[in-house]
Design a protein around this motif. Structure first.
Motif, PDB file in Angstrom:
ATOM      1  N   TYR A 602       0.823  -1.198   0.000  1.00 13.49           N
ATOM      2  CA  TYR A 602       0.000   0.000   0.000  1.00 13.49           C
ATOM      3  C   TYR A 602       0.871   1.267   0.000  1.00 13.49           C
ATOM      4  O   TYR A 602       0.620   2.219  -0.751  1.00 13.49           O
ATOM      5  CB  TYR A 602      -0.932  -0.011   1.214  1.00 13.49           C
ATOM      6  N   ILE A 603       1.918   1.272   0.844  1.00 17.21           N
ATOM      7  CA  ILE A 603       2.805   2.443   0.907  1.00 17.21           C
ATOM      8  C   ILE A 603       3.508   2.645  -0.441  1.00 17.21           C
ATOM      9  O   ILE A 603       3.623   3.774  -0.935  1.00 17.21           O
ATOM     10  CB  ILE A 603       3.826   2.278   2.048  1.00 17.21           C
ATOM     11  N   ILE A 604       3.964   1.541  -1.070  1.00 16.15           N
ATOM     12  CA  ILE A 604       4.631   1.649  -2.381  1.00 16.15           C
ATOM     13  C   ILE A 604       3.679   2.236  -3.418  1.00 16.15           C
ATOM     14  O   ILE A 604       4.052   3.099  -4.215  1.00 16.15           O
ATOM     15  CB  ILE A 604       5.165   0.272  -2.837  1.00 16.15           C
ATOM     16  N   SER A 605       2.394   1.787  -3.390  1.00 13.74           N
ATOM     17  CA  SER A 605       1.427   2.284  -4.375  1.00 13.74           C
ATOM     18  C   SER A 605       1.184   3.780  -4.196  1.00 13.74           C
ATOM     19  O   SER A 605       1.054   4.528  -5.169  1.00 13.74           O
ATOM     20  CB  SER A 605       0.104   1.511  -4.269  1.00 13.74           C
ATOM     21  N   VAL A 606       1.119   4.237  -2.927  1.00 13.50           N
ATOM     22  CA  VAL A 606       0.916   5.662  -2.663  1.00 13.50           C
ATOM     23  C   VAL A 606       2.137   6.458  -3.120  1.00 13.50           C
ATOM     24  O   VAL A 606       2.016   7.519  -3.743  1.00 13.50           O
ATOM     25  CB  VAL A 606       0.637   5.897  -1.162  1.00 13.50           C
ATOM     26  N   LEU A 607       3.333   5.951  -2.831  1.00 10.60           N
ATOM     27  CA  LEU A 607       4.559   6.636  -3.240  1.00 10.60           C
ATOM     28  C   LEU A 607       4.645   6.753  -4.758  1.00 10.60           C
ATOM     29  O   LEU A 607       5.091   7.779  -5.294  1.00 10.60           O
ATOM     30  CB  LEU A 607       5.780   5.898  -2.688  1.00 10.60           C
ATOM     31  N   LYS A 608       4.220   5.716  -5.457  1.00 12.76           N
ATOM     32  CA  LYS A 608       4.237   5.761  -6.923  1.00 12.76           C
ATOM     33  C   LYS A 608       3.303   6.846  -7.434  1.00 12.76           C
ATOM     34  O   LYS A 608       3.628   7.576  -8.381  1.00 12.76           O
ATOM     35  CB  LYS A 608       3.842   4.396  -7.497  1.00 12.76           C
ATOM     36  N   LYS A 609       2.131   6.967  -6.805  1.00 11.72           N
ATOM     37  CA  LYS A 609       1.175   8.001  -7.218  1.00 11.72           C
ATOM     38  C   LYS A 609       1.751   9.404  -7.008  1.00 11.72           C
ATOM     39  O   LYS A 609       1.420  10.340  -7.739  1.00 11.72           O
ATOM     40  CB  LYS A 609      -0.128   7.859  -6.424  1.00 11.72           C
ATOM     41  N   CYS A 610       2.611   9.527  -5.990  1.00 13.63           N
ATOM     42  CA  CYS A 610       3.172  10.838  -5.648  1.00 13.63           C
ATOM     43  C   CYS A 610       4.563  11.033  -6.248  1.00 13.63           C
ATOM     44  O   CYS A 610       5.277  11.966  -5.853  1.00 13.63           O
ATOM     45  CB  CYS A 610       3.250  10.988  -4.128  1.00 13.63           C
ATOM     46  N   ASN A 611       4.949  10.124  -7.156  1.00 17.03           N
ATOM     47  CA  ASN A 611       6.275  10.205  -7.779  1.00 17.03           C
ATOM     48  C   ASN A 611       7.404  10.204  -6.743  1.00 17.03           C
ATOM     49  O   ASN A 611       8.424  10.883  -6.886  1.00 17.03           O
ATOM     50  CB  ASN A 611       6.389  11.455  -8.664  1.00 17.03           C
ATOM     51  N   GLY A 612       7.186   9.480  -5.675  1.00 14.24           N
ATOM     52  CA  GLY A 612       8.212   9.327  -4.648  1.00 14.24           C
ATOM     53  C   GLY A 612       8.285  10.452  -3.641  1.00 14.24           C
ATOM     54  O   GLY A 612       9.124  10.430  -2.740  1.00 14.24           O
ATOM     55  N   ARG A 613       7.433  11.476  -3.758  1.00 12.50           N
ATOM     56  CA  ARG A 613       7.481  12.616  -2.832  1.00 12.50           C
ATOM     57  C   ARG A 613       6.903  12.224  -1.474  1.00 12.50           C
ATOM     58  O   ARG A 613       5.823  11.662  -1.391  1.00 12.50           O
ATOM     59  CB  ARG A 613       6.707  13.809  -3.388  1.00 12.50           C
ATOM     60  N   ILE A 614       7.642  12.547  -0.406  1.00 19.55           N
ATOM     61  CA  ILE A 614       7.215  12.219   0.952  1.00 19.55           C
ATOM     62  C   ILE A 614       6.641  13.447   1.650  1.00 19.55           C
ATOM     63  O   ILE A 614       5.611  13.385   2.311  1.00 19.55           O
ATOM     64  CB  ILE A 614       8.396  11.646   1.768  1.00 19.55           C
ATOM     65  N   TRP A 615       7.317  14.613   1.501  1.00 22.04           N
ATOM     66  CA  TRP A 615       6.898  15.847   2.169  1.00 22.04           C
ATOM     67  C   TRP A 615       6.041  16.716   1.252  1.00 22.04           C
ATOM     68  O   TRP A 615       6.085  16.583   0.032  1.00 22.04           O
ATOM     69  CB  TRP A 615       8.124  16.664   2.594  1.00 22.04           C
ATOM     70  N   GLY A 616       5.270  17.611   1.870  1.00 23.00           N
ATOM     71  CA  GLY A 616       4.567  18.649   1.129  1.00 23.00           C
ATOM     72  C   GLY A 616       3.116  18.313   0.831  1.00 23.00           C
ATOM     73  O   GLY A 616       2.654  17.185   1.017  1.00 23.00           O
ATOM     74  N   PRO A 617       2.362  19.319   0.346  1.00 22.60           N
ATOM     75  CA  PRO A 617       0.946  19.116   0.004  1.00 22.60           C
ATOM     76  C   PRO A 617       0.789  18.054  -1.087  1.00 22.60           C
ATOM     77  O   PRO A 617       1.506  18.075  -2.090  1.00 22.60           O
ATOM     78  CB  PRO A 617       0.493  20.492  -0.488  1.00 22.60           C
ATOM     79  N   GLY A 618      -0.161  17.138  -0.872  1.00 17.57           N
ATOM     80  CA  GLY A 618      -0.424  16.099  -1.855  1.00 17.57           C
ATOM     81  C   GLY A 618       0.628  15.009  -1.905  1.00 17.57           C
ATOM     82  O   GLY A 618       0.555  14.099  -2.740  1.00 17.57           O
ATOM     83  N   ALA A 619       1.612  15.055  -1.000  1.00 18.16           N
ATOM     84  CA  ALA A 619       2.658  14.030  -0.966  1.00 18.16           C
ATOM     85  C   ALA A 619       2.176  12.814  -0.183  1.00 18.16           C
ATOM     86  O   ALA A 619       1.085  12.805   0.394  1.00 18.16           O
ATOM     87  CB  ALA A 619       3.938  14.603  -0.361  1.00 18.16           C
ATOM     88  N   ALA A 620       3.021  11.780  -0.157  1.00 13.38           N
ATOM     89  CA  ALA A 620       2.607  10.489   0.420  1.00 13.38           C
ATOM     90  C   ALA A 620       2.230  10.596   1.889  1.00 13.38           C
ATOM     91  O   ALA A 620       1.245   9.986   2.337  1.00 13.38           O
ATOM     92  CB  ALA A 620       3.735   9.467   0.238  1.00 13.38           C
ATOM     93  N   ALA A 621       3.007  11.358   2.672  1.00 14.19           N
ATOM     94  CA  ALA A 621       2.716  11.465   4.105  1.00 14.19           C
ATOM     95  C   ALA A 621       1.341  12.071   4.351  1.00 14.19           C
ATOM     96  O   ALA A 621       0.608  11.652   5.255  1.00 14.19           O
ATOM     97  CB  ALA A 621       3.798  12.300   4.794  1.00 14.19           C
ATOM     98  N   GLU A 622       0.977  13.068   3.519  1.00  9.69           N
ATOM     99  CA  GLU A 622      -0.341  13.697   3.678  1.00  9.69           C
ATOM    100  C   GLU A 622      -1.454  12.710   3.346  1.00  9.69           C
ATOM    101  O   GLU A 622      -2.447  12.610   4.063  1.00  9.69           O
ATOM    102  CB  GLU A 622      -0.446  14.926   2.784  1.00  9.69           C
ATOM    103  N   ILE A 623      -1.283  11.955   2.254  1.00  9.84           N
ATOM    104  CA  ILE A 623      -2.309  10.983   1.848  1.00  9.84           C
ATOM    105  C   ILE A 623      -2.460   9.881   2.891  1.00  9.84           C
ATOM    106  O   ILE A 623      -3.575   9.438   3.205  1.00  9.84           O
ATOM    107  CB  ILE A 623      -1.968  10.384   0.467  1.00  9.84           C
TER     108      ILE A 623
END
Length: 646
Positions: A602-623
């Motif tokens: 699940y985490i990998i799928s979210v990271l792929k959607k965010c192009n690997g971005r962890i920080w910031g608006p719309g990034a993986a951590a926010e989702i």
């Protein structure tokens, strides 16, 4: 004013006998009906307070047909019958009677049955109105709390959970095209834990684009009035692509209750409850929901008037919603978060504070005694005795003495006076395990004690008043036992006031890893070993096995494996051969994913959607609704590297 009773009985002598008994006891009789049609006419002329109802009547229609109509009109009824088989019992049970008298019966049995029916009817109404009042009060307090929109919706969701249980709730998903769309979904992940799902999270989880999700929204509200759909009916309305179908397919949902409300600006705003059980919702629940509709409407309107910058505050606040709370106290030792187990928790929470008798049903090894412990510990009797008796562990000749006690010299070997389980449990709880094994002659005595709340010791002459709550358990099909004459029907109805059905372990496989680790930690500590884990191979084997002995079998196998393990990880487990009929295929098909594997994917799928971005608006951590540093730690722990994200 006298309580008025309608007698529905086609045998003249029996009907007149009932009339005389009831009039002598101070009841009024609205009439004696010989058939369903005649009973309907009498009810139209004068609505009775109670109905005594024979199952087999003259004409094509039976008492069971009339019972369905009485339930709609909220008229309590007690069945009278000398005949019973499994099919008739199942049909009668479905009408939810307030009692069942087996002919022939004593005058006292009749009067006690009516007393119990009166109590159950009044208690059910009182409990329902009390719960509605509690929900209304809670909705008022939510408005004044300092919290975000999402947090307040979560508070509303938890309030509804105690009112009408659900596994998935969609709130305000009526117009996702609106630029000010504020709808949220809540997926239940624990007893008091929910995963918040907004539109962006829904797109990520389902793999659908925002455009596709918007296309699934109909131009007009699906429902104008409250409605519910169970099983086949729900799947029929999900044949065409829709958000409901998307929810059902994604989260394995099988029933649905929808409550649309109209806000002051005439915009639709719906509460859509879904359950993984196929028969979760009833017309009575729709009526309950309608009675709090106005309170819900006022609450949502007040919340919508608040100007809160939800996006800016969500990272700080929403992560707080996933922790366990004190409401889980009392369920210690019961491990798992499957929807079937959570449903059991809901039932325990509802019945524990009352003095209602509980019948715990389930296969051997499913944890019936632990559930009984929970009910007692969550009740007002928790400081009083909790006494247990296994009805299958004693010879029939000794059970009566164990239950009721005996006087000195009552029988050969009775050298001293003995206090029985009922007296020991006075003001507390008595747990009758394997009650289906109780001999018929003792069932009669138990029924009378439950009705009259007094006992006589074996060999004694004095009656002793007792105040005892009964929790019974069995792995037998009591309805089948009744049909085959091995269990009394009236005792079954006296015990079956509030059934709690425990799922087999094979039906809640997602709980197996958590249970395995729980027992591993318990027995490694006891054995003085330092075990750190269970291999993936062993976990796969456990997930593929059918567990005929349920949790008890799992516990014993883990204990054995702990003792045999030489290293720090359980690398092997001797399991019986998995049979094909278990419904789980061999080899790769049996390798169901563990919780850790699912989290990693699940985490990998979210990271792929965010192009690997962890920080910031719309990034993986926010989702994911977690702190960025927490996400980085999880990635390191799960072995998620950048190359996996590409």
């Amino acid at each position: 004013m006298k309580e008025q009773i309608l007698i529905v009985e086609d045998q003249f002598v029996e009907a007149e006998y009932l009339r005389l008994l009831l009039e002598q006891a101070g009841y009024g009789i609205t009439g004696i009906a010989r058939s369903v049609l005649q009973a309907q006419e009498m009810i139209r002329d004068k609505k009775p307070d109670f109905v005594l109802l024979d199952i087999f009547l003259k004409g094509k229609q039976t008492g069971i047909d009339l019972a369905k109509l009485l339930a709609v009109d909220n008229i309590p009824f007690v069945y009278l019958s000398a005949n019973s088989n499994e099919e008739v019992l199942n049909a009668a049970k479905a009408t939810q009677p307030y009692g069942f008298l087996v002919k022939p019966f004593r005058e006292k049995d009749l009067l006690v049955a009516l007393e119990i029916a009166r109590y159950r009817h009044a208690h059910s109404l009182e409990a329902r109105y009390r719960k509605e009042t509690e929900v209304r009060k809670l909705l008022k307090t939510i408005v004044s709390e300092t919290a975000t929109w999402t947090e307040k919706l979560l508070r509303i969701a938890t309030a509804l959970q105690s009112f009408i249980p659900f596994d998935f709730l969609a709130v305000g998903f009526d117009n996702i095209r609106d630029p000010f769309f504020k709808g949220r979904c809540f997926l239940r992940t624990g007893f008091d834990e929910y995963q918040m799902i907004g539109l962006h999270e829904l797109a990520t989880i389902t793999g659908k684009s925002m455009e596709v999700l918007m296309a699934l929204q109909p131009p007009n509200p699906v429902e104008e009035m409250a409605a519910f759909y169970n099983g086949v009916a729900f799947h029929n309305i999900c044949r065409q692509p829709s958000l409901r179908k998307l929810f059902a397919d994604t989260f394995q949902l099988h029933s649905h209750l929808e409550m649309p409300i109209k806000l002051m600006d005439r915009k639709p705003f719906s509460f859509c409850l879904f359950s993984r059980r196929p028969d979760a919702y009833t017309a009575e629940q729709v009526e309950q929901f309608e009675r709090i509709q106005f309170s819900l409407m006022q609450t949502i309107e007040n919340l919508m008037q608040e100007e809160i910058d939800e996006a800016a505050r969500s990272l700080q606040r929403e992560t707080k919603t996933t922790g366990r709370t004190k409401t889980e106290e009392g369920f210690e030792g019961i491990v798992g978060k499957s929807h079937l187990l959570l449903n059991v928790f809901d039932h325990i929470s509802q019945v524990a504070p009352t003095d209602t008798s509980v019948l715990i049903l389930g296969e051997s090894g499913t944890g019936k005694e632990k559930i009984a412990n929970c009910i007692h510990n969550l009740s007002s009797r928790k400081e009083k005795p909790f006494v247990k008796l296994n009805c299958a562990a004693l010879p029939a000749t000794l059970i009566e003495s164990e239950l009721f006690g005996h006087e000195k010299g009552a029988f050969t070997g009775a050298l001293d006076k003995r206090i029985g389980k009922f007296e020991r449990a006075d003001k507390g709880t008595l747990f009758l395990d394997e009650v289906g094994e109780m001999p018929l002659e003792l069932q009669v005595k138990l029924l009378r004690v439950l009705q009259e709340k007094e006992i006589e010791r074996v060999g004694g002459r004095d009656t002793i008043k007792v105040d005892v709550r009964i929790i019974a358990a069995t792995n037998k099909n009591l309805e089948k036992e009744v049909a085959e004459g091995r269990f009394r029907l009236d005792l079954y109805y006296r015990l079956n006031i509030f059934p709690v059905i425990l799922p087999a372990l094979r039906d809640r496989r997602e709980d197996i890893p958590a249970l395995a680790y729980y027992f591993m930690n318990q027995y490694s500590h006891k054995a003085g070993k330092k075990l750190s884990g269970i291999s993936e191979n062993v976990l796969r084997k456990m997930m593929a096995y059918n567990w005929p002995g349920n949790i008890r079998e799992l516990e014993h196998l883990i204990e054995r494996s702990v003792l045999l393990t030489k290293g720090t990880v359980i690398e092997d487990m001797l399991l019986p051969t998995v049979e094909k009929k278990s419904g789980i295929a061999d080899g790769e098909d049996a390798a169901m994913k563990t919780i850790v594997e699912n989290e990693r994917d699940y985490i990998i799928s979210v990271l792929k959607k965010c192009n690997g971005r962890i920080w910031g608006p719309g990034a993986a951590a926010e989702i994911l609704n977690i702190n960025p540093s927490t996400l980085k730690s999880k990635m390191k722990k799960l072995g998620i590297k950048k190359e996996y994200i590409k």
